[in-house]
Write an enzyme that holds these catalytic residues in place. Structure first.
Site, PDB file in Angstrom:
ATOM      1  N   ASP A  31       0.841  -1.204   0.000  1.00  0.00           N
ATOM      2  CA  ASP A  31       0.000   0.000   0.000  1.00  0.00           C
ATOM      3  C   ASP A  31       0.880   1.259   0.000  1.00  0.00           C
ATOM      4  O   ASP A  31       1.828   1.364   0.788  1.00  0.00           O
ATOM      5  CB  ASP A  31      -0.910  -0.015   1.235  1.00  0.00           C
ATOM      6  CG  ASP A  31      -2.063   0.952   1.122  1.00  0.00           C
ATOM      7  OD1 ASP A  31      -1.852   2.094   0.668  1.00  0.00           O
ATOM      8  OD2 ASP A  31      -3.189   0.569   1.488  1.00  0.00           O
ATOM      9  N   THR A  67      -7.146   3.954  -1.243  1.00  0.00           N
ATOM     10  CA  THR A  67      -6.857   2.538  -1.038  1.00  0.00           C
ATOM     11  C   THR A  67      -7.957   1.586  -1.511  1.00  0.00           C
ATOM     12  O   THR A  67      -7.702   0.685  -2.320  1.00  0.00           O
ATOM     13  CB  THR A  67      -6.571   2.300   0.459  1.00  0.00           C
ATOM     14  OG1 THR A  67      -5.389   3.039   0.787  1.00  0.00           O
ATOM     15  CG2 THR A  67      -6.358   0.841   0.774  1.00  0.00           C
ATOM     16  N   ASN A  88     -12.875   5.628  -0.045  1.00  0.00           N
ATOM     17  CA  ASN A  88     -12.781   4.877   1.216  1.00  0.00           C
ATOM     18  C   ASN A  88     -14.015   5.101   2.072  1.00  0.00           C
ATOM     19  O   ASN A  88     -14.318   4.309   2.959  1.00  0.00           O
ATOM     20  CB  ASN A  88     -11.554   5.332   2.020  1.00  0.00           C
ATOM     21  CG  ASN A  88     -10.249   4.804   1.438  1.00  0.00           C
ATOM     22  OD1 ASN A  88     -10.257   3.916   0.589  1.00  0.00           O
ATOM     23  ND2 ASN A  88      -9.134   5.357   1.900  1.00  0.00           N
ATOM     24  N   TYR A 152      -9.222  -8.488   8.445  1.00  0.00           N
ATOM     25  CA  TYR A 152      -8.146  -7.494   8.438  1.00  0.00           C
ATOM     26  C   TYR A 152      -7.698  -7.138   9.852  1.00  0.00           C
ATOM     27  O   TYR A 152      -8.507  -6.832  10.716  1.00  0.00           O
ATOM     28  CB  TYR A 152      -8.577  -6.230   7.690  1.00  0.00           C
ATOM     29  CG  TYR A 152      -7.474  -5.203   7.690  1.00  0.00           C
ATOM     30  CD1 TYR A 152      -6.310  -5.436   6.971  1.00  0.00           C
ATOM     31  CD2 TYR A 152      -7.562  -4.043   8.444  1.00  0.00           C
ATOM     32  CE1 TYR A 152      -5.255  -4.523   6.999  1.00  0.00           C
ATOM     33  CE2 TYR A 152      -6.523  -3.123   8.476  1.00  0.00           C
ATOM     34  CZ  TYR A 152      -5.377  -3.379   7.749  1.00  0.00           C
ATOM     35  OH  TYR A 152      -4.339  -2.482   7.786  1.00  0.00           O
ATOM     36  N   ASP A 188       2.559   2.721   3.451  1.00  0.00           N
ATOM     37  CA  ASP A 188       1.561   3.794   3.359  1.00  0.00           C
ATOM     38  C   ASP A 188       1.493   4.555   4.688  1.00  0.00           C
ATOM     39  O   ASP A 188       1.465   5.788   4.704  1.00  0.00           O
ATOM     40  CB  ASP A 188       0.195   3.190   3.021  1.00  0.00           C
ATOM     41  CG  ASP A 188      -0.891   4.231   2.903  1.00  0.00           C
ATOM     42  OD1 ASP A 188      -0.885   4.979   1.905  1.00  0.00           O
ATOM     43  OD2 ASP A 188      -1.739   4.320   3.813  1.00  0.00           O
ATOM     44  N   HIS A 192       2.381   8.492   5.040  1.00  0.00           N
ATOM     45  CA  HIS A 192       1.457   9.539   5.506  1.00  0.00           C
ATOM     46  C   HIS A 192       2.098  10.365   6.607  1.00  0.00           C
ATOM     47  O   HIS A 192       2.057  11.585   6.591  1.00  0.00           O
ATOM     48  CB  HIS A 192       0.181   8.909   6.088  1.00  0.00           C
ATOM     49  CG  HIS A 192      -0.818   8.529   5.060  1.00  0.00           C
ATOM     50  ND1 HIS A 192      -1.489   9.452   4.304  1.00  0.00           N
ATOM     51  CD2 HIS A 192      -1.278   7.316   4.674  1.00  0.00           C
ATOM     52  CE1 HIS A 192      -2.316   8.819   3.483  1.00  0.00           C
ATOM     53  NE2 HIS A 192      -2.203   7.514   3.681  1.00  0.00           N
ATOM     54  N   ASP A 235      -1.564   0.276  -4.697  1.00  0.00           N
ATOM     55  CA  ASP A 235      -2.831   0.918  -5.047  1.00  0.00           C
ATOM     56  C   ASP A 235      -2.639   2.343  -5.562  1.00  0.00           C
ATOM     57  O   ASP A 235      -3.433   2.836  -6.355  1.00  0.00           O
ATOM     58  CB  ASP A 235      -3.784   0.906  -3.841  1.00  0.00           C
ATOM     59  CG  ASP A 235      -3.107   1.347  -2.538  1.00  0.00           C
ATOM     60  OD1 ASP A 235      -1.872   1.550  -2.529  1.00  0.00           O
ATOM     61  OD2 ASP A 235      -3.820   1.484  -1.533  1.00  0.00           O
ATOM     62  N   SER A 333      -3.241  18.391  11.824  1.00  0.00           N
ATOM     63  CA  SER A 333      -2.395  17.258  11.468  1.00  0.00           C
ATOM     64  C   SER A 333      -0.968  17.688  11.134  1.00  0.00           C
ATOM     65  O   SER A 333      -0.751  18.747  10.545  1.00  0.00           O
ATOM     66  CB  SER A 333      -3.023  16.560  10.255  1.00  0.00           C
ATOM     67  OG  SER A 333      -2.067  15.764   9.625  1.00  0.00           O
ATOM     68  N   HIS A 339      -2.229  11.032  -0.447  1.00  0.00           N
ATOM     69  CA  HIS A 339      -2.634  10.568  -1.778  1.00  0.00           C
ATOM     70  C   HIS A 339      -4.142  10.693  -1.839  1.00  0.00           C
ATOM     71  O   HIS A 339      -4.795  10.911  -0.812  1.00  0.00           O
ATOM     72  CB  HIS A 339      -2.190   9.114  -1.994  1.00  0.00           C
ATOM     73  CG  HIS A 339      -2.733   8.195  -0.944  1.00  0.00           C
ATOM     74  ND1 HIS A 339      -3.970   7.606  -1.038  1.00  0.00           N
ATOM     75  CD2 HIS A 339      -2.217   7.801   0.249  1.00  0.00           C
ATOM     76  CE1 HIS A 339      -4.183   6.877   0.043  1.00  0.00           C
ATOM     77  NE2 HIS A 339      -3.143   6.978   0.856  1.00  0.00           N
TER      78      HIS A 339
HETATM   79  P1  AMP Z   1      -5.832   5.160   3.032  1.00  0.00           P
HETATM   80  O1  AMP Z   1      -6.625   5.970   4.019  1.00  0.00           O
HETATM   81  O2  AMP Z   1      -6.415   5.240   1.660  1.00  0.00           O
HETATM   82  O3  AMP Z   1      -4.405   5.462   3.115  1.00  0.00           O
HETATM   83  O4  AMP Z   1      -6.029   3.638   3.488  1.00  0.00           O
HETATM   84  C1  AMP Z   1      -5.030   2.837   4.079  1.00  0.00           C
HETATM   85  C2  AMP Z   1      -5.616   2.140   5.253  1.00  0.00           C
HETATM   86  O5  AMP Z   1      -6.667   1.279   4.839  1.00  0.00           O
HETATM   87  C3  AMP Z   1      -4.691   1.175   5.969  1.00  0.00           C
HETATM   88  O6  AMP Z   1      -3.791   1.830   6.819  1.00  0.00           O
HETATM   89  C4  AMP Z   1      -5.674   0.341   6.743  1.00  0.00           C
HETATM   90  O7  AMP Z   1      -5.992   0.971   7.961  1.00  0.00           O
HETATM   91  C5  AMP Z   1      -6.899   0.336   5.859  1.00  0.00           C
HETATM   92  N1  AMP Z   1      -7.113  -0.989   5.238  1.00  0.00           N
HETATM   93  C6  AMP Z   1      -6.356  -1.576   4.290  1.00  0.00           C
HETATM   94  N2  AMP Z   1      -6.841  -2.789   3.948  1.00  0.00           N
HETATM   95  C7  AMP Z   1      -7.937  -2.979   4.700  1.00  0.00           C
HETATM   96  C8  AMP Z   1      -8.882  -4.030   4.809  1.00  0.00           C
HETATM   97  N3  AMP Z   1      -8.796  -5.122   4.049  1.00  0.00           N
HETATM   98  N4  AMP Z   1      -9.898  -3.877   5.676  1.00  0.00           N
HETATM   99  C9  AMP Z   1     -10.013  -2.757   6.424  1.00  0.00           C
HETATM  100  N5  AMP Z   1      -9.155  -1.721   6.364  1.00  0.00           N
HETATM  101  C10 AMP Z   1      -8.115  -1.820   5.523  1.00  0.00           C
HETATM  102 ZN    ZN Z   2      -3.532   2.892  -0.038  1.00  0.00          ZN
HETATM  103 ZN    ZN Z   3      -2.827   5.951   2.547  1.00  0.00          ZN
END
Ligand code: AMP
Ligand code: ZN
Ligand code: ZN
Length: 400
Positions: A31, A67, A88, A152, A188, A192, A235, A333, A339
């Site tokens: 990720d 993601t 998301n 997860y 990832d 961040h 991703d 933050s 992203h």
């Molecule tokens: P983003 O906010 O787009 O950076 O998403 C990344 C976050 O998605 C990761 O740090 C996880 O907390 C969450 N994540 C990834 N895969 C899964 C999954 N299969 N089920 C639930 N949460 C997930």
């Molecule tokens: Zn991601």
């Molecule tokens: Zn992320």
């Protein structure tokens, strides 16, 4: 006796033939693994594998570069507006419910997920699938789960995830999954918090590079390395974010005139139809932001044809974020990476490396969209893809 011997030999040959013919495809997602990380962060294993196989210079994610939408695009060949996981977090009017990630129950309900993910395409055609995490893998999509899957848990150690995959591949051929997914979030998370250039992100990438080498070693010990096809991808990428770079919506529009769906590196607002023109006119004055009515999102982003897309789509410049108010000095933050931005931003590009017996060494492909990965997975598994939006672009890495 001779007949028994003959039939034993024949039986063994059939088993060996079945073993040799059994496809084994492992799809690995790092990720937030940006396209240039293997060199930028000195990852010896991934660099070596890229040289021994095929590398796409930069895999272009679908918009929004988040993601869940992109993991599900990788395994369906459908863009978010078509598979329905448009972000998301989003709201569905028909269900009168919210979708979310993390521990959100909706992510486990099949009704949210359109299209057919690769694990079901494989199962429908007589193959077995196993998911060591993947968005969608916990949901009863089309009423069915992967044959094996894990709930997860972001705290599960990377080495334990690899051990689970090796437990699956170590099974006798008649019980071994053919299609396996493997997911890591560490790169990832550090990206961040500290930004794509930070030493913390480099160390996280190194660590994943190490555990992937352990995966390869494990497959070698099982005699499967020369038979398996592995795809290492992501991703989306990650870009540097200055936490002070904020577009504050309340500086331009009356907070009473809209409702927030999402904010951040990409945003969505809902509003009464009669208020939309005035909101758009006001936001046109905001620097570092583009705001579109859903129906007017640029065609190249393929982000109009789904009722789940908010009425107004907000796209800040890379490195900026949309908020309601500017944080007061010293608050808010401190994250240095993000992203979600326009998928044309090079920093949003993901890595893509493929390795295996059907993939001749030393191939380099130019920038490619991630909708084409699903058809490659199907070709490697020897199965018919479900209808999707990709084409045979990535099939050119296969030996004739
Ligand atoms: P983003 O906010 O787009 O950076 O998403 C990344 C976050 O998605 C990761 O740090 C996880 O907390 C969450 N994540 C990834 N895969 C899964 C999954 N299969 N089920 C639930 N949460 C997930
Ligand atoms: Zn991601
Ligand atoms: Zn992320």
């Amino acid at each position: 006796m001779r007949r028994l011997f003959f039939s034993l030999i024949m039986g063994a040959c059939t088993l060996m033939a079945a073993d040799a013919e059994q496809p084994l495809v492992i799809l690995v997602s790092i990720d937030g693994g940006r396209w240039d990380y293997p060199e930028k962060h000195d990852a010896p294993f991934l660099q070596k594998i890229a040289g021994d196989g095929a590398r796409v210079e930069r895999l272009t994610p679908s918009f929004p570069t988040k993601t869940f939408p992109n993991h599900y695009t990788l395994v369906t060949g459908l863009r978010p507006e078509s598979h329905g996981i448009i972000n998301n977090k989003f709201y569905d009017e028909e269900f009168d419910a919210w979708f979310g990630i993390g521990n959100h129950p909706a992510a486990r309900e099949g009704r949210w997920w359109g299209g057919e993910p690769i694990w079901l395409t494989a199962q429908r055609q007589g193959l077995r699938s196993a998911c060591m995490f993947w968005p969608g893998a916990e949901a009863d999509i089309l009423g069915q789960y992967p044959d094996e899957w894990r709930r997860y848990d972001g705290k599960m150690r990377e080495s334990d995830r690899v051990a689970q995959v090796l437990e699956w591949t170590g099974r006798p051929a008649e019980k071994r999954p053919h299609m396996i997914t493997l997911y890591f979030e560490a790169v990832d998370s550090k990206g961040h918090r500290f930004g794509p250039d930070a030493v913390e992100t480099k160390l996280a990438f190194h660590h994943i590079d190490d555990v992937l080498e352990d995966l390869a070693d494990g497959l070698r010990k099982q005699g499967l390395w020369d038979k398996a096809h592995l795809i290492f991808t992501a991703d989306h990428g990650m870009t540097f974010k200055d936490p002070t770079q904020v577009v504050a919506l309340a500086d331009y529009i009356d907070p009473e005139s809209f409702a927030i769906v999402t904010l951040g590196a990409t945003g969505g607002l809902s509003a009464e139809p009669e208020r939309i023109p005035e909101i758009l006119a006001a936001l046109a004055k905001a620097p570092h932001l583009r705001a579109f009515e859903r129906s007017a999102v640029p065609t190249r982003l393929h982000f109009s044809a789904n009722e789940r897309i908010p009425d107004i789509v907000l796209i800040p410049d890379a490195g900026w974020r949309v908020m309601l108010h500017s944080p007061t000095a010293g608050m808010g933050s401190k994250d240095r990476g993000d992203h979600g931005y326009d998928n044309r931003e090079p920093d949003m590009g993901a890595l893509f490396i493929a390795h295996g017996p059907k993939i001749p060494a030393g191939q380099a492909l130019s920038v490619t969209d991630n909708i084409h990965v699903y058809n490659l997975l199907c070709a490697l598994l020897g199965i018919e893809p479900a209808p999707n939006e990709g084409d045979d672009t990535l099939l050119q890495i296969l030996a004739p």
